[in-house]
Design a protein around this motif. Structure first.
Motif, PDB file in Angstrom:
ATOM      1  N   GLN A   4     -23.592 109.241  43.758  1.00 16.67           N
ATOM      2  CA  GLN A   4     -22.793 109.984  42.776  1.00 16.67           C
ATOM      3  C   GLN A   4     -23.255 109.669  41.361  1.00 16.67           C
ATOM      4  OE1 GLN A   4     -18.480 110.278  43.327  1.00 16.67           O
ATOM      5  NE2 GLN A   4     -18.270 109.508  41.251  1.00 16.67           N
ATOM      6  N   CYS A   5     -23.331 110.683  40.548  1.00 22.11           N
ATOM      7  CA  CYS A   5     -23.746 110.530  39.151  1.00 22.11           C
ATOM      8  C   CYS A   5     -22.707 109.705  38.389  1.00 22.11           C
ATOM      9  CB  CYS A   5     -23.905 111.900  38.510  1.00 22.11           C
ATOM     10  SG  CYS A   5     -24.348 111.847  36.765  1.00 22.11           S
ATOM     11  N   ASN A   6     -23.176 108.691  37.678  1.00 20.58           N
ATOM     12  CA  ASN A   6     -22.278 107.827  36.905  1.00 20.58           C
ATOM     13  C   ASN A   6     -21.769 108.496  35.633  1.00 20.58           C
ATOM     14  OD1 ASN A   6     -22.518 105.698  38.698  1.00 20.58           O
ATOM     15  ND2 ASN A   6     -24.290 104.855  37.650  1.00 20.58           N
ATOM     16  N   GLN A   7     -22.554 109.384  35.079  1.00 16.47           N
ATOM     17  CA  GLN A   7     -22.180 110.002  33.804  1.00 16.47           C
ATOM     18  C   GLN A   7     -21.036 111.007  33.970  1.00 16.47           C
ATOM     19  OE1 GLN A   7     -25.160 110.678  30.830  1.00 16.47           O
ATOM     20  NE2 GLN A   7     -24.526 112.804  30.653  1.00 16.47           N
ATOM     21  N   CYS A   8     -21.112 111.845  35.002  1.00 19.66           N
ATOM     22  CA  CYS A   8     -20.081 112.875  35.182  1.00 19.66           C
ATOM     23  C   CYS A   8     -19.103 112.529  36.304  1.00 19.66           C
ATOM     24  CB  CYS A   8     -20.732 114.227  35.461  1.00 19.66           C
ATOM     25  SG  CYS A   8     -21.577 114.341  37.051  1.00 19.66           S
ATOM     26  N   LYS A   9     -19.312 111.399  36.952  1.00 20.38           N
ATOM     27  CA  LYS A   9     -18.447 110.945  38.052  1.00 20.38           C
ATOM     28  C   LYS A   9     -18.393 111.952  39.198  1.00 20.38           C
ATOM     29  CE  LYS A   9     -17.105 107.352  35.581  1.00 20.38           C
ATOM     30  NZ  LYS A   9     -18.246 106.731  35.038  1.00 20.38           N
ATOM     31  N   GLY A  10     -19.507 112.642  39.442  1.00 18.76           N
ATOM     32  CA  GLY A  10     -19.585 113.595  40.546  1.00 18.76           C
ATOM     33  C   GLY A  10     -18.964 114.947  40.253  1.00 18.76           C
ATOM     34  N   PHE A  11     -18.608 115.201  39.009  1.00 21.51           N
ATOM     35  CA  PHE A  11     -17.978 116.461  38.628  1.00 21.51           C
ATOM     36  C   PHE A  11     -19.016 117.547  38.338  1.00 21.51           C
ATOM     37  CE2 PHE A  11     -15.656 118.938  35.213  1.00 21.51           C
ATOM     38  CZ  PHE A  11     -14.788 119.578  36.075  1.00 21.51           C
ATOM     39  N   GLY A  12     -20.205 117.132  37.881  1.00 21.45           N
ATOM     40  CA  GLY A  12     -21.256 118.092  37.548  1.00 21.45           C
ATOM     41  C   GLY A  12     -21.208 118.575  36.112  1.00 21.45           C
ATOM     42  N   LYS A  13     -20.117 118.269  35.439  1.00 25.40           N
ATOM     43  CA  LYS A  13     -19.962 118.632  34.033  1.00 25.40           C
ATOM     44  C   LYS A  13     -19.462 117.425  33.274  1.00 25.40           C
ATOM     45  CE  LYS A  13     -19.096 123.484  34.811  1.00 25.40           C
ATOM     46  NZ  LYS A  13     -20.021 124.212  33.984  1.00 25.40           N
ATOM     47  N   ARG A  45     -27.861 117.148  35.854  1.00 26.66           N
ATOM     48  CA  ARG A  45     -28.054 118.585  35.648  1.00 26.66           C
ATOM     49  C   ARG A  45     -27.137 119.432  36.538  1.00 26.66           C
ATOM     50  NH1 ARG A  45     -34.100 117.295  35.432  1.00 26.66           N
ATOM     51  NH2 ARG A  45     -34.371 116.886  33.240  1.00 26.66           N
ATOM     52  N   GLY A  46     -25.927 118.948  36.729  1.00 25.50           N
ATOM     53  CA  GLY A  46     -24.915 119.687  37.473  1.00 25.50           C
ATOM     54  C   GLY A  46     -24.981 119.522  38.982  1.00 25.50           C
ATOM     55  N   LYS A  47     -25.880 118.681  39.471  1.00 22.33           N
ATOM     56  CA  LYS A  47     -26.029 118.497  40.918  1.00 22.33           C
ATOM     57  C   LYS A  47     -25.057 117.491  41.492  1.00 22.33           C
ATOM     58  CE  LYS A  47     -30.825 119.890  40.844  1.00 22.33           C
ATOM     59  NZ  LYS A  47     -32.208 119.496  41.056  1.00 22.33           N
ATOM     60  N   LYS A  48     -24.359 116.773  40.647  1.00 21.49           N
ATOM     61  CA  LYS A  48     -23.323 115.803  40.999  1.00 21.49           C
ATOM     62  C   LYS A  48     -23.856 114.500  41.610  1.00 21.49           C
ATOM     63  CE  LYS A  48     -20.102 119.564  41.736  1.00 21.49           C
ATOM     64  NZ  LYS A  48     -19.220 120.228  42.662  1.00 21.49           N
ATOM     65  N   GLU A  49     -25.145 114.458  41.900  1.00 23.55           N
ATOM     66  CA  GLU A  49     -25.750 113.258  42.477  1.00 23.55           C
ATOM     67  C   GLU A  49     -27.072 112.960  41.792  1.00 23.55           C
ATOM     68  OE1 GLU A  49     -24.250 113.444  47.102  1.00 23.55           O
ATOM     69  OE2 GLU A  49     -26.205 114.292  46.601  1.00 23.55           O
ATOM     70  N   ILE A  50     -27.451 111.707  41.829  1.00 27.46           N
ATOM     71  CA  ILE A  50     -28.753 111.313  41.296  1.00 27.46           C
ATOM     72  C   ILE A  50     -29.501 110.531  42.371  1.00 27.46           C
ATOM     73  CG2 ILE A  50     -28.109 111.301  38.864  1.00 27.46           C
ATOM     74  CD1 ILE A  50     -27.685 108.298  39.072  1.00 27.46           C
ATOM     75  N   ALA A  51     -30.822 110.519  42.296  1.00 29.31           N
ATOM     76  CA  ALA A  51     -31.630 109.800  43.267  1.00 29.31           C
ATOM     77  C   ALA A  51     -31.400 108.300  43.116  1.00 29.31           C
ATOM     78  CB  ALA A  51     -33.094 110.127  43.079  1.00 29.31           C
ATOM     79  N   ASP A  52     -31.428 107.624  44.214  1.00 31.40           N
ATOM     80  CA  ASP A  52     -31.169 106.184  44.232  1.00 31.40           C
ATOM     81  C   ASP A  52     -32.358 105.385  43.783  1.00 31.40           C
ATOM     82  OD1 ASP A  52     -29.645 103.943  44.574  1.00 31.40           O
ATOM     83  OD2 ASP A  52     -29.935 103.857  46.732  1.00 31.40           O
TER      84      ASP A  52
END
Length: 52
Positions: A4-13, A45-52
């Motif tokens: 899960q993306c830390n910046q958007c907390k999985g929201f995508g925005k 970039r709105g994908k809600k996840e980032i590579a580990d």
């Protein structure tokens, strides 16, 4: 594996950094978010996840 993306907390925005999520800059509609207060996350970039 993606996480899960830390910046958007999985929201995508995320909150608009230009108007601080108010939708306006000096009583005019924010040009960056068009008054919606949120923009696509710049990290995932709105994908809600980032590579580990």
């Amino acid at each position: 594996m993606a996480k899960q993306c830390n910046q958007c907390k999985g929201f995508g925005k995320m909150k608009c950094p230009r108007c601080d999520a108010t939708g306006k800059i000096q009583k005019k509609i924010c040009y960056y978010c068009q008054g919606y207060r949120y923009v696509t996350c710049t990290l995932c970039r709105g994908k809600k996840e980032i590579a580990d």
